[in-house]
Enzyme design. Structure first.
Site, PDB file in Angstrom:
ATOM      1  N   SER A  97       0.833  -1.214   0.000  1.00 54.56           N
ATOM      2  CA  SER A  97       0.000   0.000   0.000  1.00 54.56           C
ATOM      3  C   SER A  97       0.861   1.255   0.000  1.00 54.56           C
ATOM      4  CB  SER A  97      -0.902   0.046   1.240  1.00 54.56           C
ATOM      5  OG  SER A  97      -1.833  -0.982   1.208  1.00 54.56           O
ATOM      6  N   GLU A 139     -14.349  10.390   1.943  1.00 60.10           N
ATOM      7  CA  GLU A 139     -14.844  11.202   3.067  1.00 60.10           C
ATOM      8  C   GLU A 139     -15.666  10.318   3.995  1.00 60.10           C
ATOM      9  OE1 GLU A 139     -16.819  14.670   1.575  1.00 60.10           O
ATOM     10  OE2 GLU A 139     -14.991  15.357   0.548  1.00 60.10           O
ATOM     11  N   TRP A 168      -9.820   7.770   6.143  1.00 66.32           N
ATOM     12  CA  TRP A 168      -9.196   6.546   5.645  1.00 66.32           C
ATOM     13  C   TRP A 168      -8.060   6.852   4.678  1.00 66.32           C
ATOM     14  CZ3 TRP A 168     -10.533   2.669   8.500  1.00 66.32           C
ATOM     15  CH2 TRP A 168     -11.829   2.573   8.982  1.00 66.32           C
ATOM     16  N   ILE A 169      -7.267   7.876   4.977  1.00 61.45           N
ATOM     17  CA  ILE A 169      -6.240   8.280   4.023  1.00 61.45           C
ATOM     18  C   ILE A 169      -4.891   7.671   4.408  1.00 61.45           C
ATOM     19  CG2 ILE A 169      -5.126  10.221   2.864  1.00 61.45           C
ATOM     20  CD1 ILE A 169      -8.269   9.814   2.439  1.00 61.45           C
ATOM     21  N   GLN A 285      -6.062 -36.860   2.120  1.00 61.30           N
ATOM     22  CA  GLN A 285      -6.694 -36.417   0.869  1.00 61.30           C
ATOM     23  C   GLN A 285      -7.426 -35.087   1.037  1.00 61.30           C
ATOM     24  OE1 GLN A 285      -9.064 -39.691  -0.591  1.00 61.30           O
ATOM     25  NE2 GLN A 285      -7.267 -40.723  -1.436  1.00 61.30           N
ATOM     26  N   GLU A 369      -9.847   0.938  -3.008  1.00 65.07           N
ATOM     27  CA  GLU A 369      -9.690   1.002  -4.483  1.00 65.07           C
ATOM     28  C   GLU A 369     -10.898   0.368  -5.176  1.00 65.07           C
ATOM     29  OE1 GLU A 369      -7.385   2.786  -5.238  1.00 65.07           O
ATOM     30  OE2 GLU A 369      -5.937   2.573  -3.615  1.00 65.07           O
TER      31      GLU A 369
HETATM   32  C1  LIG Z   1      -6.996   0.664   5.235  1.00 61.45           C
HETATM   33  C2  LIG Z   1      -7.653   1.584   4.259  1.00 61.45           C
HETATM   34  C3  LIG Z   1      -6.896   2.517   3.564  1.00 61.45           C
HETATM   35  C4  LIG Z   1      -7.513   3.405   2.679  1.00 61.45           C
HETATM   36  N1  LIG Z   1      -6.762   4.353   2.018  1.00 61.45           N
HETATM   37  C5  LIG Z   1      -7.388   5.317   1.275  1.00 61.45           C
HETATM   38  C6  LIG Z   1      -6.629   6.401   0.701  1.00 61.45           C
HETATM   39  O1  LIG Z   1      -5.395   6.455   0.795  1.00 61.45           O
HETATM   40  N2  LIG Z   1      -7.305   7.382   0.055  1.00 61.45           N
HETATM   41  C7  LIG Z   1      -8.664   7.367  -0.076  1.00 61.45           C
HETATM   42  O2  LIG Z   1      -9.202   8.304  -0.658  1.00 61.45           O
HETATM   43  N3  LIG Z   1      -9.411   6.357   0.448  1.00 61.45           N
HETATM   44  C8  LIG Z   1      -8.797   5.338   1.119  1.00 61.45           C
HETATM   45  N4  LIG Z   1      -9.546   4.297   1.680  1.00 61.45           N
HETATM   46  C9  LIG Z   1     -11.003   4.343   1.590  1.00 61.45           C
HETATM   47  C10 LIG Z   1     -11.594   3.326   0.650  1.00 61.45           C
HETATM   48  O3  LIG Z   1     -11.313   3.641  -0.684  1.00 61.45           O
HETATM   49  C11 LIG Z   1     -13.111   3.258   0.937  1.00 61.45           C
HETATM   50  O4  LIG Z   1     -13.257   2.649   2.204  1.00 61.45           O
HETATM   51  C12 LIG Z   1     -13.874   2.491  -0.117  1.00 61.45           C
HETATM   52  O5  LIG Z   1     -13.981   3.246  -1.294  1.00 61.45           O
HETATM   53  C13 LIG Z   1     -15.297   2.119   0.341  1.00 61.45           C
HETATM   54  O6  LIG Z   1     -15.956   3.216   0.840  1.00 61.45           O
HETATM   55  P1  LIG Z   1     -16.721   3.133   2.262  1.00 61.45           P
HETATM   56  O7  LIG Z   1     -15.774   2.547   3.243  1.00 61.45           O
HETATM   57  O8  LIG Z   1     -17.275   4.486   2.521  1.00 61.45           O
HETATM   58  O9  LIG Z   1     -17.867   2.093   2.033  1.00 61.45           O
HETATM   59  P2  LIG Z   1     -19.323   2.400   1.423  1.00 61.45           P
HETATM   60  O10 LIG Z   1     -19.176   3.138   0.145  1.00 61.45           O
HETATM   61  O11 LIG Z   1     -20.174   2.980   2.493  1.00 61.45           O
HETATM   62  O12 LIG Z   1     -19.824   0.927   1.099  1.00 61.45           O
HETATM   63  C14 LIG Z   1     -20.448   0.076   2.088  1.00 61.45           C
HETATM   64  C15 LIG Z   1     -20.963  -1.161   1.362  1.00 61.45           C
HETATM   65  O13 LIG Z   1     -21.915  -0.769   0.391  1.00 61.45           O
HETATM   66  C16 LIG Z   1     -21.566  -1.320  -0.864  1.00 61.45           C
HETATM   67  N5  LIG Z   1     -22.038  -0.463  -1.950  1.00 61.45           N
HETATM   68  C17 LIG Z   1     -21.635   0.792  -2.241  1.00 61.45           C
HETATM   69  N6  LIG Z   1     -22.261   1.248  -3.339  1.00 61.45           N
HETATM   70  C18 LIG Z   1     -23.097   0.242  -3.729  1.00 61.45           C
HETATM   71  C19 LIG Z   1     -24.029   0.097  -4.793  1.00 61.45           C
HETATM   72  N7  LIG Z   1     -24.215   1.066  -5.693  1.00 61.45           N
HETATM   73  N8  LIG Z   1     -24.727  -1.056  -4.893  1.00 61.45           N
HETATM   74  C20 LIG Z   1     -24.546  -2.054  -3.994  1.00 61.45           C
HETATM   75  N9  LIG Z   1     -23.660  -1.990  -2.968  1.00 61.45           N
HETATM   76  C21 LIG Z   1     -22.952  -0.841  -2.845  1.00 61.45           C
HETATM   77  C22 LIG Z   1     -20.075  -1.445  -0.819  1.00 61.45           C
HETATM   78  O14 LIG Z   1     -19.597  -2.348  -1.780  1.00 61.45           O
HETATM   79  C23 LIG Z   1     -19.865  -1.904   0.602  1.00 61.45           C
HETATM   80  O15 LIG Z   1     -20.067  -3.294   0.676  1.00 61.45           O
HETATM   81  C24 LIG Z   1      -8.916   3.356   2.502  1.00 61.45           C
HETATM   82  C25 LIG Z   1      -9.684   2.381   3.180  1.00 61.45           C
HETATM   83  C26 LIG Z   1      -9.056   1.497   4.037  1.00 61.45           C
HETATM   84  C27 LIG Z   1      -9.882   0.470   4.760  1.00 61.45           C
END
Ligand SMILES: Cc1cc2nc3c(=O)[nH]c(=O)nc-3n(C[C@H](O)[C@H](O)[C@H](O)COP(=O)(O)OP(=O)(O)OC[C@H]3O[C@@H](n4cnc5c(N)ncnc54)[C@H](O)[C@@H]3O)c2cc1C
Length: 390
Positions: A97, A139, A168-169, A285, A369
């Site tokens: 990462s 955000e 989560w940055i 097995q 991602e």
């Molecule tokens: C350790 C870590 C490091 C990270 N680093 C970075 C970083 O450097 N920069 C950055 O900008 N972000 C970063 N992130 C953030 C990451 O990209 C987000 O967590 C990710 O995009 C998911 O967003 P969320 O957590 O808000 O989940 P949500 O968007 O709230 O999603 C929750 C659930 O809903 C589902 N969902 C969402 N939309 C739909 C849809 N249309 N239909 C059906 N299901 C859906 C999702 O698949 C998920 O299962 C990081 C996250 C982690 C955990």
């Protein structure tokens, strides 16, 4: 020196690689085994990882922004970059990462969307690991749907004033420069925010049970005043950050294979020596069925990664193909990690072995991602022509 593991040998994957690729893979594998693996369990357990020292080491090895051209970057093939991700993630997803966020998110954003001055100011130092970058898109209320972001950038004379927060940055609190995406009157735009700018601060997020050997932060933007030339001039709208995400996802297609390979190799070693009911676990097995099924999925994932690497090197890769690779390879990697965990029995839940660490890390990799569901929607849209995101 033969650089291949028995798992590499299974499909003779080295026959698909150039001698330079094999040598690079071996260099990074050796570095990982000697300089990273002895410490990784402690970094994971304590949640303390020496990001600056690691960045300097990765910089010396030429791994940061290695697939970018000019400005001190290596100009390597995408496949070579993928193989590096694979070897780093074989040690820990958090280490991959670090390299992904630096090279594919922060540096790529500046390289692709920045001005000549911005490139010259940041890229050579970032390639050397002397400056660390982070990428602020997510955000608290907008992860999968970054288009809903609330962080704003308003004009004030020739300046920009940023207000909002990011969550989560990766590397947020250790970064020298944050690439921050914000809503302007003309749509989403990217800004370079140097550490120490008044109104800008970062706090670390704690209590993580995944990707513990990686710094994860919240960014606070409290009326951060930036000069006009802090804006990335070429990025217009959400396609700017999405192009960076596609780059980083590509690294994960390979990286996740590394984590899975490490789990399977660990399990293979373990079942050869662990005796149950008076003979090695390898001789049952049920064990062999598990191992064979995992080797099949690992081999398919490796071939998929290499195929996508070739497509990217030919400049032909499409976002939905990257989505397919990320969806499959992370999903299979986490299944392999969990299955290997069962083979290690109770030992599988400790940090003495890398397996549960990989399994826990892959929970984050499954989510960041683009979540698996987001990639299913990308592939679904490409195949049906119908967007089902909302
Ligand atoms: C350790 C870590 C490091 C990270 N680093 C970075 C970083 O450097 N920069 C950055 O900008 N972000 C970063 N992130 C953030 C990451 O990209 C987000 O967590 C990710 O995009 C998911 O967003 P969320 O957590 O808000 O989940 P949500 O968007 O709230 O999603 C929750 C659930 O809903 C589902 N969902 C969402 N939309 C739909 C849809 N249309 N239909 C059906 N299901 C859906 C999702 O698949 C998920 O299962 C990081 C996250 C982690 C955990």
């Amino acid at each position: 020196m033969n650089s291949a593991t028995p798992l590499d040998d299974m499909l003779e994957l080295d026959s698909l690689l150039s001698p330079e690729d094999i040598e690079l893979r071996q260099t990074v594998r050796r570095f990982g085994e000697q300089r990273l693996r002895p410490f990784i369990a402690e970094w994971f357990e304590t949640g303390q990882v020496p990001v600056r020292e690691l960045a300097a080491d990765f910089g010396k090895l030429g791994l940061l922004g290695m697939h970018l051209k000019g400005y001190g970057c290596g100009g390597s093939t995408a496949t070579a970059y993928g193989l590096v991700c694979q070897e780093l993630e074989a040690v820990d997803s958090g280490l991959r990462s670090l390299v992904s966020v630096q090279g594919s998110l922060a540096m790529f954003a500046i390289h692709r969307w920045g001005s000549e001055e911005q490139r010259n100011q940041w890229l050579p130092a970032m390639a050397a690991g002397e400056a660390i970058g982070c990428f602020g898109l997510t955000e608290p209320d907008f992860g999968s749907n970054p288009g809903g972001m609330r962080t704003t950038a308003k004009r004030d004379g020739s300046d920009w004033v940023l207000r909002g927060s990011k969550m989560w940055i990766t590397n947020g609190s250790v970064a020298d420069v944050a690439v921050v995406w914000a809503r302007t009157d003309e749509g989403v735009a990217g800004f370079l925010v140097p550490a120490g700018t008044p109104g800008f601060s970062a706090t670390d997020m704690t209590h993580k049970l995944s990707l513990r050997a990686s710094v994860t932060s919240e960014l606070h933007l409290d009326d951060v005043r930036l000069p006009a030339d802090a804006k990335l001039p070429e990025a217009r709208g959400l396609s700017g950050p999405l192009s960076c995400l596609s780059e980083a996802r590509f690294g994960i297609v390979f990286g996740s294979v590394g984590a899975a390979r490490d789990c399977l190799q660990t399990a293979l070693d373990y079942v050869g020596t662990r005796e149950v009911f008076d003979k090695p676990l390898a001789g049952y097995q049920l064990t062999q069925a598990k191992i064979a099924d995992m080797a099949v999925e690992l081999g398919k994932a490796q071939l998929l990664a290499l195929h996508l690497g070739r497509l990217k090197d030919e400049g032909k890769i499409k976002p939905e193909q990257v989505s397919l690779g990320k969806l499959n390879n992370v999903r299979e990697a986490i299944q392999i990690a969990r299955q290997c965990r069962t083979l290690l029995g109770a030992n599988g839940i400790t940090l003495e072995y890398p397996v549960i660490r990989h399994a826990n890390n892959l929970e984050s990799v499954l989510t960041y991602e683009g979540t698996s569901e987001v990639h299913q929607l990308v592939i679904g849209e490409a195949l049906t022509g119908v967007s089902a995101f909302r």
